[in-house]
Design an enzyme around this catalytic site. Structure first.
Site, short mmCIF file in Angstrom:
data_model
loop_
_atom_site.label_atom_id
_atom_site.label_comp_id
_atom_site.label_asym_id
_atom_site.label_seq_id
_atom_site.Cartn_x
_atom_site.Cartn_y
_atom_site.Cartn_z
N TYR A 1 -1.45 -1.85 -12.04
CA TYR A 1 -2.90 -1.99 -12.22
C TYR A 1 -3.41 -1.39 -13.52
O TYR A 1 -4.56 -1.00 -13.62
CB TYR A 1 -3.64 -1.41 -11.00
CG TYR A 1 -3.14 -1.96 -9.69
CD1 TYR A 1 -3.37 -3.28 -9.36
CD2 TYR A 1 -2.38 -1.17 -8.82
CE1 TYR A 1 -2.88 -3.81 -8.18
CE2 TYR A 1 -1.88 -1.70 -7.64
CZ TYR A 1 -2.13 -3.01 -7.32
OH TYR A 1 -1.63 -3.53 -6.17
N CYS B 1 -17.56 3.04 -24.82
CA CYS B 1 -18.91 3.57 -24.77
C CYS B 1 -19.40 3.70 -23.34
O CYS B 1 -20.36 3.04 -22.94
CB CYS B 1 -19.84 2.66 -25.56
SG CYS B 1 -19.27 2.44 -27.22
N GLY C 1 0.78 -1.24 0.00
CA GLY C 1 0.00 0.00 0.00
C GLY C 1 0.81 1.27 0.00
O GLY C 1 0.23 2.36 0.05
C1 LIG Z 1 -3.18 -5.12 -3.27
C2 LIG Z 1 -2.47 -5.76 -2.16
C3 LIG Z 1 -1.13 -5.47 -1.94
C4 LIG Z 1 -0.35 -4.45 -2.72
O1 LIG Z 1 -0.92 -3.19 -2.72
P1 LIG Z 1 -0.10 -1.98 -3.34
O2 LIG Z 1 -0.94 -0.78 -3.08
O3 LIG Z 1 0.05 -2.23 -4.80
O4 LIG Z 1 1.21 -1.93 -2.67
C5 LIG Z 1 -0.50 -6.17 -0.93
N1 LIG Z 1 -1.15 -7.09 -0.19
C6 LIG Z 1 -2.45 -7.39 -0.38
C7 LIG Z 1 -3.09 -8.43 0.43
C8 LIG Z 1 -3.15 -6.74 -1.37
O5 LIG Z 1 -4.44 -7.01 -1.54
#
Ligand SMILES: *Cc1c(COP(=O)(O)O)cnc(C)c1O
Length: 426
Positions: free
Chosen positions: A384, A355, A242
């Site tokens: 993504y 569309c 994250g």
């Molecule tokens: C999506 C996700 C991540 C990575 O998220 P990022 O924002 O790309 O770093 C890590 N662990 C879990 C369980 C996730 O769902």
């Protein structure tokens, strides 16, 4: 990574105009050097600084054989969330002892695939998965290492659609004594499991450490309670991913140190104070590794001016190759790559060709006055974008090129029209 020369945008020494001519548009372009720089930051700020740690790339951000191979060479782990991602890792000969498996509804087929390949650990997302997995292990004579994904009941300062740690989240085991402790006790007694510890993932694109730090307190309490109730030292703690990146000038992302230093200090201090063995600590960043290493190139097509209101500039892709703006209002910055040094005195909306009226890639982009035939480069689309690409409107998924040693290499070819009807039987 980016330079302009004779009014043209270059990526690691390669002209974006030449890339567009050679491979067509839309096109995904990645810089291997930038991926490696991002991995290096994780290495120096986390892996080398703190012993007994590992970092897994959250594959879902951009999952290709190339990426799995690169992560393997660099000594990282990967985190997969589906049979398809696991299959890609297997095809890339990614070592099973550096794979973790996440996800809130792993199917029996997927779990068996993971057991069969011998993935190192499974992050159990909910109670029913635990019992299901135990049955499969028993039937197949396997023992697996597991972590519990906990819903830490923290809200994070990010878009609601990418906040994953709140109490009402679909992810994780609820933070409830009557659910958790019997489950831990059960797991410790089961012959199918080696219980490693706890996992959380509080959300994505986080630009501060608040939610990680509050979730950590939850985990520390759980660690201590597990020791007191069951005399068991947790072996592993996974802080999820994250970590935010810069999409536009208004984003002020932190470094990896800003997240891990307070986490590791607090963890070490807590373990010292409570006589606990400090567990192995891991993380699973996705976008931090790949997000700013990718750009997308589009050809500008029709331009629609609505007098006194706005100008729509249409490109030859859109929500089929980058769903994030339509999905949760993600913001991006872009430049007209063949007018890279010209003054930016126009404000336009970049619209996709699908569309759907939500198929607007960028609202109010400040750029040079665009003309049909210009090349648009959108920054920080590495995470993504390709990963969420789809065939809506039967639009073909664009190819992927990686720049390595100042040379472009095609790693995924453009879908053909035949690919679009390949599985149709009648
Ligand atoms: C999506 C996700 C991540 C990575 O998220 P990022 O924002 O790309 O770093 C890590 N662990 C879990 C369980 C996730 O769902």
């Amino acid at each position: 990574m980016f330079k302009t020369n004779e009014n043209t945008l270059f990526v690691d020494g390669v002209s974006t105009l030449e890339l567009a001519d050679t491979y067509g548009t839309p096109l995904y372009v990645y810089s291997e050097d930038q991926i490696k720089r991002n991995l290096n930051e994780i290495r120096t700020s986390f892996l080398q600084k703190y012993p007994n740690t590992h970092a897994a790339y959250a594959c879902k951000a951009f999952c290709t054989i190339y990426m799995c191979q690169l992560l393997n060479q660099e000594g990282f782990w990967i985190d997969v969330v589906s049979g398809g991602e696991l299959y890609t890792a297997i095809k890339a000969q990614f070592p099973p002892d550096r794979i973790e498996f996440n996800g809130n509804n792993k199917s029996e087929e997927e779990l068996l695939m993971a057991l069969d390949y011998g993935v190192e650990r499974i992050v159990v997302d909910n109670v029913s998965e635990l019992y299901h997995l135990e049955k499969l292990c028993m039937k197949n004579g396997k023992k697996v290492k597991i972590l519990f994904r906990i819903t830490p009941e923290v809200s994070s300062d990010t878009h609601d659609h990418i906040a994953t740690g709140k109490k009402d989240s679909k992810f994780g085991i609820p933070l409830n004594d009557e659910i958790l402790y019997p489950l831990i006790e059960y797991t410790l007694k089961s012959a199918a499991f080696e219980f490693l510890g706890f996992h959380f993932h509080v959300g994505s694109q986080l630009l501060d450490t608040k939610s990680h730090l509050s979730a950590l307190e939850v985990i520390l309490d759980l660690m201590l309670a597990t020791k007191q109730r069951f005399d068991y030292d947790i072996k592993d703690f996974n802080m999820g991913g994250g970590f935010g990146i810069k999409y536009t000038d208004s984003d002020r992302p932190l470094g990896i140190s800003d997240f891990v230093d307070p986490i590791m200090n607090r963890m070490n201090e807590f373990c010292r104070e409570n006589n606990l063995i400090r567990p192995h600590v891991s993380m699973e960043p996705g976008r931090f590794i790949i997000g700013d290493a990718g750009i997308q190139l589009y050809r500008i097509g029709n331009i629609k001016e609505i007098p006194d209101l706005k100008t729509y500039v249409s490109v030859d892709g859109g929500m089929t190759d980058n769903m994030r703006p339509g999905l949760y209002g993600a913001k991006y910055d872009a430049i007209i790559a063949n007018k890279a040094d010209d003054p930016k005195n126009s404000v336009v909306d970049i619209s996709g060709k699908c569309c759907e009226s939500t198929d607007i890639l960028i609202k109010n982009l400040k750029c040079t006055k665009p003309e049909t035939g210009d090349l648009l480069a959108v920054y920080s689309t590495g995470a993504y974008g390709y990963a969420m690409a789809n065939n809506y409107n039967k639009i073909r998924i664009p190819p992927v090129v990686v720049i390595k040693d100042n040379k472009a290499q095609l790693i995924v070819r453009r879908q053909s029209y035949d690919d679009l009807i390949r599985n149709e039987l009648l």
